[in-house]
Motif scaffolding. Structure first.
Motif, PDB file in Angstrom:
ATOM      1  N   TYR A  86      -5.748  -2.373  -5.280  1.00 31.48           N
ATOM      2  CA  TYR A  86      -4.967  -2.802  -4.115  1.00 31.48           C
ATOM      3  C   TYR A  86      -4.620  -1.709  -3.108  1.00 31.48           C
ATOM      4  CZ  TYR A  86      -4.333  -6.844  -7.146  1.00 31.48           C
ATOM      5  OH  TYR A  86      -4.557  -7.935  -7.965  1.00 31.48           O
ATOM      6  N   LEU A  87      -4.865  -0.433  -3.408  1.00 27.02           N
ATOM      7  CA  LEU A  87      -4.447   0.622  -2.484  1.00 27.02           C
ATOM      8  C   LEU A  87      -5.284   0.643  -1.210  1.00 27.02           C
ATOM      9  CD1 LEU A  87      -2.699   3.156  -1.897  1.00 27.02           C
ATOM     10  CD2 LEU A  87      -4.509   4.509  -3.004  1.00 27.02           C
ATOM     11  N   HIS A  88      -6.581   0.513  -1.332  1.00 24.13           N
ATOM     12  CA  HIS A  88      -7.487   0.710  -0.198  1.00 24.13           C
ATOM     13  C   HIS A  88      -8.233  -0.574   0.154  1.00 24.13           C
ATOM     14  CE1 HIS A  88     -11.032   0.675  -2.875  1.00 24.13           C
ATOM     15  NE2 HIS A  88     -10.235   1.282  -3.731  1.00 24.13           N
ATOM     16  N   SER A  94       0.831  -1.204   0.000  1.00 30.18           N
ATOM     17  CA  SER A  94       0.000   0.000   0.000  1.00 30.18           C
ATOM     18  C   SER A  94       0.866   1.254   0.000  1.00 30.18           C
ATOM     19  CB  SER A  94      -0.919  -0.012   1.222  1.00 30.18           C
ATOM     20  OG  SER A  94      -1.668   1.168   1.284  1.00 30.18           O
ATOM     21  N   ASP A  95       1.975   1.243   0.779  1.00 27.57           N
ATOM     22  CA  ASP A  95       2.870   2.404   0.829  1.00 27.57           C
ATOM     23  C   ASP A  95       3.521   2.649  -0.521  1.00 27.57           C
ATOM     24  OD1 ASP A  95       2.283   2.801   3.482  1.00 27.57           O
ATOM     25  OD2 ASP A  95       4.033   1.720   4.229  1.00 27.57           O
ATOM     26  N   LYS A 150      -1.007   5.320 -21.048  1.00 30.52           N
ATOM     27  CA  LYS A 150       0.377   4.926 -20.745  1.00 30.52           C
ATOM     28  C   LYS A 150       0.496   4.437 -19.302  1.00 30.52           C
ATOM     29  CE  LYS A 150       3.012   7.843 -23.962  1.00 30.52           C
ATOM     30  NZ  LYS A 150       3.915   9.023 -24.082  1.00 30.52           N
ATOM     31  N   ASN A 151      -0.379   4.946 -18.441  1.00 30.17           N
ATOM     32  CA  ASN A 151      -0.330   4.601 -17.012  1.00 30.17           C
ATOM     33  C   ASN A 151      -1.484   3.690 -16.588  1.00 30.17           C
ATOM     34  OD1 ASN A 151       1.947   6.360 -15.717  1.00 30.17           O
ATOM     35  ND2 ASN A 151       0.876   7.763 -17.095  1.00 30.17           N
ATOM     36  N   LYS A 152      -2.110   3.059 -17.555  1.00 29.12           N
ATOM     37  CA  LYS A 152      -3.304   2.246 -17.280  1.00 29.12           C
ATOM     38  C   LYS A 152      -3.033   1.156 -16.243  1.00 29.12           C
ATOM     39  CE  LYS A 152      -6.761  -0.756 -19.424  1.00 29.12           C
ATOM     40  NZ  LYS A 152      -7.232  -1.398 -20.676  1.00 29.12           N
ATOM     41  N   LYS A 153      -1.966   0.396 -16.397  1.00 32.41           N
ATOM     42  CA  LYS A 153      -1.695  -0.710 -15.472  1.00 32.41           C
ATOM     43  C   LYS A 153      -1.490  -0.207 -14.048  1.00 32.41           C
ATOM     44  CE  LYS A 153       0.272  -3.981 -18.813  1.00 32.41           C
ATOM     45  NZ  LYS A 153      -0.906  -4.868 -18.732  1.00 32.41           N
ATOM     46  N   LEU A 154      -0.811   0.926 -13.900  1.00 32.44           N
ATOM     47  CA  LEU A 154      -0.606   1.499 -12.572  1.00 32.44           C
ATOM     48  C   LEU A 154      -1.932   1.948 -11.968  1.00 32.44           C
ATOM     49  CD1 LEU A 154       1.066   2.593 -10.234  1.00 32.44           C
ATOM     50  CD2 LEU A 154       1.494   4.663 -11.585  1.00 32.44           C
ATOM     51  N   ASP A 181       3.011   5.959  -2.936  1.00 33.80           N
ATOM     52  CA  ASP A 181       4.123   6.744  -3.481  1.00 33.80           C
ATOM     53  C   ASP A 181       3.995   6.886  -4.997  1.00 33.80           C
ATOM     54  OD1 ASP A 181       5.209   7.099  -0.979  1.00 33.80           O
ATOM     55  OD2 ASP A 181       6.647   5.451  -1.160  1.00 33.80           O
ATOM     56  N   GLU A 182       3.623   5.813  -5.663  1.00 31.72           N
ATOM     57  CA  GLU A 182       3.442   5.849  -7.116  1.00 31.72           C
ATOM     58  C   GLU A 182       2.273   6.753  -7.498  1.00 31.72           C
ATOM     59  OE1 GLU A 182       5.260   4.546  -9.642  1.00 31.72           O
ATOM     60  OE2 GLU A 182       6.733   4.025  -8.087  1.00 31.72           O
TER      61      GLU A 182
END
Length: 364
Positions: free
Chosen positions: A57-59, A3-4, A46-50, A8-9
């Motif tokens: 998965y963040l929350h 999560s951290d 370009k950032n779709k996967k992120l 950051d990302e």
């Protein structure tokens, strides 16, 4: 730990997006607005996967709220204060990606120019969010990356639209048999007019035909100016239904709570949620949506005009506002099945007052 790393990302992604928005704001005065929006969309793809990883998965499930069904999140009107009052994470569902498609599908010059101005307004608002609510509100085009099947949403919205009528219609029959708003009123199920809302300013005390005429006279549509009442009615109501289905499915997919300012969008979400059966997860989601909407329109912005947003956010977290609020609602036995607007407002105001009082004490 995961999560951290994701957080950051996400923070870095927001910094990069601000640069993209600054460039877009410069270019929109010398380029076609569709081209500018396309450049923004390239950044997101370009950032779709992120983005998908962050949303998945963040929350923890249903600890985040998404401000959606809106064209801007108005920082200058202090809308960020009530928004961050609920939940651990807060996402603004960036609508810019839609504008190039909407503009491309209209021949109405006035509507096209309205879309261009909306793009400019939303870009400026997004920059404002990133500057004034950084690392508290995150901007992501969430509905752009849902796995919702557009054709399935279209079929569901069309079916819901046609179910408003007495007879068993298909779309071709609707298009051929209905022209005026009087035709439509005669064909609707008796009494169903009360759940059909046309706009935020729709006055339900007026008769159905007057309400529609007011809506038509005050709204610019992506249709030709000589469109029939039936075409306008379809465009408006079908659009709201499709949006509601899209939001419900998005929130279920990413386990988010919808934060809806617009009462029309809320009404259609509440109405359509019954079509999904007795799914407790959805009932909880809709109840949180209703509470968030009530909080938004109850929030007394005059009390925070001289406030510090980051201090307010910190006090909201320290007070554990959401848990306190829903605990009080539970004690009063208020739920989606047993709502009471007066009690909701009273409980919201009581808990907000405690937070705002603490903020004043800190400022002093």
């Amino acid at each position: 730990m995961r999560s951290d790393l994701l957080k950051d990302e996400l923070k870095k992604l927001q910094i990069d997006y601000r640069i993209v928005l600054e460039n877009a704001l410069e270019n929109i005065y010398i380029k076609d607005s569709k081209a500018v929006v396309d450049e923004i969309n390239i950044f997101w793809f370009k950032n779709k996967k992120l983005v998908e990883c962050i949303l998945n998965y963040l929350h923890e499930p249903y600890t985040a709220y998404v401000f959606t069904a809106a064209t801007i999140l108005d920082i200058e009107n202090y809308e960020h204060y009530p928004f961050v009052s609920l939940g651990q994470y807060h996402f603004w569902d960036d609508p810019i990606y839609k504008y190039s498609e909407i503009e491309a599908n209209t021949d109405n010059i006035s509507f096209g120019e309205q879309m261009r101005q909306q793009v400019i307004s939303t870009i400026k608002d997004n920059i404002n969010i990133l500057d004034n609510a950084r690392n508290i509100i995150y901007i992501l085009p969430i509905r752009l990356f849902t796995n919702n099947d557009a054709s399935e949403i279209h079929r569901a919205a069309q079916q819901a639209f046609l179910s408003l009528f007495k007879d068993n219609l298909d779309f071709d029959t609707y298009r051929n048999n209905f022209k005026t708003i009087s035709d439509i009123k005669k064909g609707l199920i008796t009494g169903i007019e009360s759940i059909i809302i046309f706009s935020e300013d729709d006055d339900l005390s007026l008769d159905f035909e007057t309400r529609f005429k007011n809506y038509r006279a005050t709204t610019i549509f992506p249709l030709s100016t000589n469109s029939s009442d039936a075409e306008i009615f379809w465009c408006g109501v079908y659009g709201y239904l499709a949006q509601a289905f899209d939001i419900i499915l998005m929130c279920l997919e990413y386990q988010l709570n919808p934060y809806i300012r617009f009462r029309v969008a809320l009404q259609y979400i509440v109405n359509l949620s019954g079509n999904f059966g007795e799914i407790q997860e959805l009932k909880n989601l809709v109840f949180k949506c209703i509470i968030a909407h009530t909080l938004h329109h109850t929030f007394d912005k005059k009390k925070i005009y001289d406030g510090n947003f980051k201090k307010y956010y910190q006090e909201i977290q320290n007070y554990n506002f959401e848990n306190q609020l829903f605990s009080d609602l539970q004690i009063e036995k208020i739920s989606i099945d047993n709502p009471s607007l007066d009690k909701m407002i009273s409980i919201i105001n009581k808990n907000l007052e405690k937070v705002l009082t603490k903020c004043i004490e800190i400022d002093e």
